[in-house]
Write a protein that holds these residues in place. Sequence first.
Motif, PDB file in Angstrom:
ATOM      1  N   SER A 429      10.627   7.297  -2.199  1.00 39.15           N
ATOM      2  CA  SER A 429      10.730   7.993  -3.486  1.00 39.15           C
ATOM      3  C   SER A 429       9.942   7.277  -4.572  1.00 39.15           C
ATOM      4  O   SER A 429       9.176   7.905  -5.318  1.00 39.15           O
ATOM      5  N   TRP A 430      10.127   5.955  -4.666  1.00 40.74           N
ATOM      6  CA  TRP A 430       9.403   5.194  -5.686  1.00 40.74           C
ATOM      7  C   TRP A 430       7.893   5.189  -5.419  1.00 40.74           C
ATOM      8  O   TRP A 430       7.092   5.264  -6.361  1.00 40.74           O
ATOM      9  N   LEU A 431       7.508   5.101  -4.163  1.00 36.60           N
ATOM     10  CA  LEU A 431       6.079   5.099  -3.825  1.00 36.60           C
ATOM     11  C   LEU A 431       5.425   6.401  -4.269  1.00 36.60           C
ATOM     12  O   LEU A 431       4.323   6.409  -4.834  1.00 36.60           O
ATOM     13  N   ILE A 432       6.107   7.510  -4.024  1.00 39.08           N
ATOM     14  CA  ILE A 432       5.557   8.809  -4.417  1.00 39.08           C
ATOM     15  C   ILE A 432       5.460   8.924  -5.939  1.00 39.08           C
ATOM     16  O   ILE A 432       4.427   9.348  -6.481  1.00 39.08           O
ATOM     17  N   LEU A 433       6.515   8.546  -6.640  1.00 38.20           N
ATOM     18  CA  LEU A 433       6.566   8.729  -8.092  1.00 38.20           C
ATOM     19  C   LEU A 433       5.592   7.824  -8.836  1.00 38.20           C
ATOM     20  O   LEU A 433       4.911   8.272  -9.767  1.00 38.20           O
ATOM     21  N   ILE A 434       5.525   6.544  -8.438  1.00 38.92           N
ATOM     22  CA  ILE A 434       4.744   5.572  -9.209  1.00 38.92           C
ATOM     23  C   ILE A 434       3.307   5.457  -8.718  1.00 38.92           C
ATOM     24  O   ILE A 434       2.360   5.481  -9.513  1.00 38.92           O
ATOM     25  N   VAL A 435       3.121   5.331  -7.401  1.00 39.31           N
ATOM     26  CA  VAL A 435       1.789   5.033  -6.851  1.00 39.31           C
ATOM     27  C   VAL A 435       1.003   6.305  -6.554  1.00 39.31           C
ATOM     28  O   VAL A 435      -0.148   6.449  -6.979  1.00 39.31           O
ATOM     29  N   ILE A 436       1.598   7.221  -5.817  1.00 42.10           N
ATOM     30  CA  ILE A 436       0.858   8.413  -5.384  1.00 42.10           C
ATOM     31  C   ILE A 436       0.677   9.414  -6.531  1.00 42.10           C
ATOM     32  O   ILE A 436      -0.449   9.824  -6.848  1.00 42.10           O
ATOM     33  N   LEU A 437       1.778   9.809  -7.152  1.00 46.99           N
ATOM     34  CA  LEU A 437       1.685  10.778  -8.246  1.00 46.99           C
ATOM     35  C   LEU A 437       1.319  10.128  -9.578  1.00 46.99           C
ATOM     36  O   LEU A 437       0.758  10.788 -10.456  1.00 46.99           O
ATOM     37  N   GLY A 438       1.641   8.861  -9.738  1.00 46.42           N
ATOM     38  CA  GLY A 438       1.312   8.154 -10.981  1.00 46.42           C
ATOM     39  C   GLY A 438       1.963   8.757 -12.210  1.00 46.42           C
ATOM     40  O   GLY A 438       1.368   8.748 -13.300  1.00 46.42           O
ATOM     41  N   LEU A 439       3.181   9.241 -12.083  1.00 41.91           N
ATOM     42  CA  LEU A 439       3.830   9.931 -13.203  1.00 41.91           C
ATOM     43  C   LEU A 439       4.097   9.014 -14.402  1.00 41.91           C
ATOM     44  O   LEU A 439       3.872   9.438 -15.548  1.00 41.91           O
ATOM     45  N   PRO A 440       4.563   7.785 -14.213  1.00 47.22           N
ATOM     46  CA  PRO A 440       4.788   6.942 -15.397  1.00 47.22           C
ATOM     47  C   PRO A 440       3.514   6.678 -16.189  1.00 47.22           C
ATOM     48  O   PRO A 440       3.533   6.649 -17.424  1.00 47.22           O
ATOM     49  N   GLN A 441       2.408   6.474 -15.472  1.00 49.76           N
ATOM     50  CA  GLN A 441       1.152   6.165 -16.158  1.00 49.76           C
ATOM     51  C   GLN A 441       0.597   7.374 -16.903  1.00 49.76           C
ATOM     52  O   GLN A 441       0.053   7.255 -18.007  1.00 49.76           O
TER      53      GLN A 441
END
Length: 611
Positions: A429-441
């Motif tokens: 879940s965290w890999l998808i949200l932060i690294v792959i989708l880059g939603l926080p950035q």
Amino acid sequence: MPRNAAVEAAPVTNSNHGISSEDPWDEVGFHRPLAGFWYELAVMIFHVLSGGTVTIILYPLMFPYPESRGYYAAATSLFVVFFTAFDLGTANVINRFIGEVHVKDPKKAILYLQYFSWYQMITGLVQITGIAAWALAFPPGNLAYMTWIWLVFSTTQYPAMTHVFKSAMEAMQQFNKTALITLLEGELLQRSTEVIFVLLFRFFGINSHAFGEILFIAIGLTLGKYLDNFIVMVISAKLFKKNIKGMGIRVRDIFRHDFDASTVKECLAFGFKTGFPGVISGGVSFIVLGMWLNHVPQYTTYVALFELGSSLTNYMRIELKLGGGIAEAYLNGKKALARYYIGQAWRFDGLIQFLLVGIMCVVVMVLQPIFILLGMDNYVYAIPFIIPTIIRNFERPFGNLVAAILAGTDHPNMHLLLSFVKMGLELVSWLILIVILGLPQSKGLPVIAWIMPCGDLAAVLIIDLISYIYIHRKILKLSVPWYQAFIAPAIATGIIIVAGFLYSRFIFTPMVDRFGTVVAILPMALIFLVLNPFFLYLPLTALLGAWDGGSLASFKKATRISGFARFIVGPMYRTLNWTAARARLHDKFSMDDAAALQEAHALMKLKKMRT
């Protein structure tokens, strides 16, 4: 009188066999965890008041820069996996073994406490040495300031057994004593040491050009969270001494080493199976922290805002703690009693969680002008984190209950397997949200405010569902009071939130414009924080059928032993009892507890026979 009320009103005694107890805290039954729940609620209220006072008055003075608390959070998070790994040998050991054997063999219980103490002290020395060597030999180039925090923080791992007496009393379901310790530790002693050391070190840091004010504040916070443990240990030992009077054991026996290799093997095997998931969790947290640091600029600022928002909702972590209750019942052959404990835990956790959700939602409506009034303009951006954190915290009591059931029923292998799957799903879940989708950035604060508390929520809910299905099919049939735990409380909370919205829009806002924020907030706080639980929310739940004769009678018995929490519980019970007598839905959704009471009788007889 309804059948349940008659059952609950009967004390856990058996006149035919002379089974009775002079102290209700020594009786077997649900009244102990329920009274402990109210103790914890009283402590939570004090926590909100003291924490709010510190936040409002001292927080800007203690932490003028969000980064100072962010330094502490980032530095200490790095060692979660390391500390958890060394705690494997004692994970869940006290609740599992003390919960079972204190009823029938107190002298054997001491052997488990001896093992716990010596294991913690020996491994604590290893941890301090290892962290110091690593921090000095390999200081992080771009995060050199963390070295000093690491060195100070490592000392918290010795002697690492200061909570052994409190943990033992919790396993014995002596929640009146553990609540007192929690109050002293969290709200009086630790709160005081935190304030003193943070302000003291900030004073030194202002004049230190080599280290700086922000670093000194973080170091002071680290020390303030640790030094109170020794005072708490002495107080806990005094209370534990009273608890074991007449059992033929002494406090000083815990510091002996009478346990043998079989005890070590038994505890290590259970601890590794139930504790290893914590290592995996720590490892996942370490990897996720790396993702945040590497992909999200100004992470320390965001995490500081998240921590402030979380601190305003931390009271939602309150839950009904069964201590060693499940192990005490299930491992002594009392499955109906264990089932009843679990069902009641769902009932009261649901009722209280919805109460706290309603209160916090109303608070959020008026929080921004309060922050501005207090000169906390830099922390207004913490407000978006609050609602997501409320949602995340709502799940915790029910998720924690899964671990308590699996440990208390001696199913460590399944706990290990389910935890592995859970950690894997969380990491994905965290890999998808932060690294792959880059939603926080890409999305910034509005999305970060949701991702930080709720990024792993979907994975957690999936495993919770699978866990309860397994427990129901393979361990013991669960009886969950769905209506009393969720439906009725949700309706009552919805009414409170709507009332809060209308008050905020049509009364609070005009009062702010005319009289100022201070005058406007006072009547609102009185209505929704003070009067709401007693005269709005709980009466609504009674009218909606969330209480039956059995739960009210159990509530009455718990009220009598609630000690300093009685100022809360007494008015609650009287209001509930008056309203329930006039509610058409009263006793329409009652739980069957006859078998649980019979097994409590039998367990009490066994307890009286111990030597």
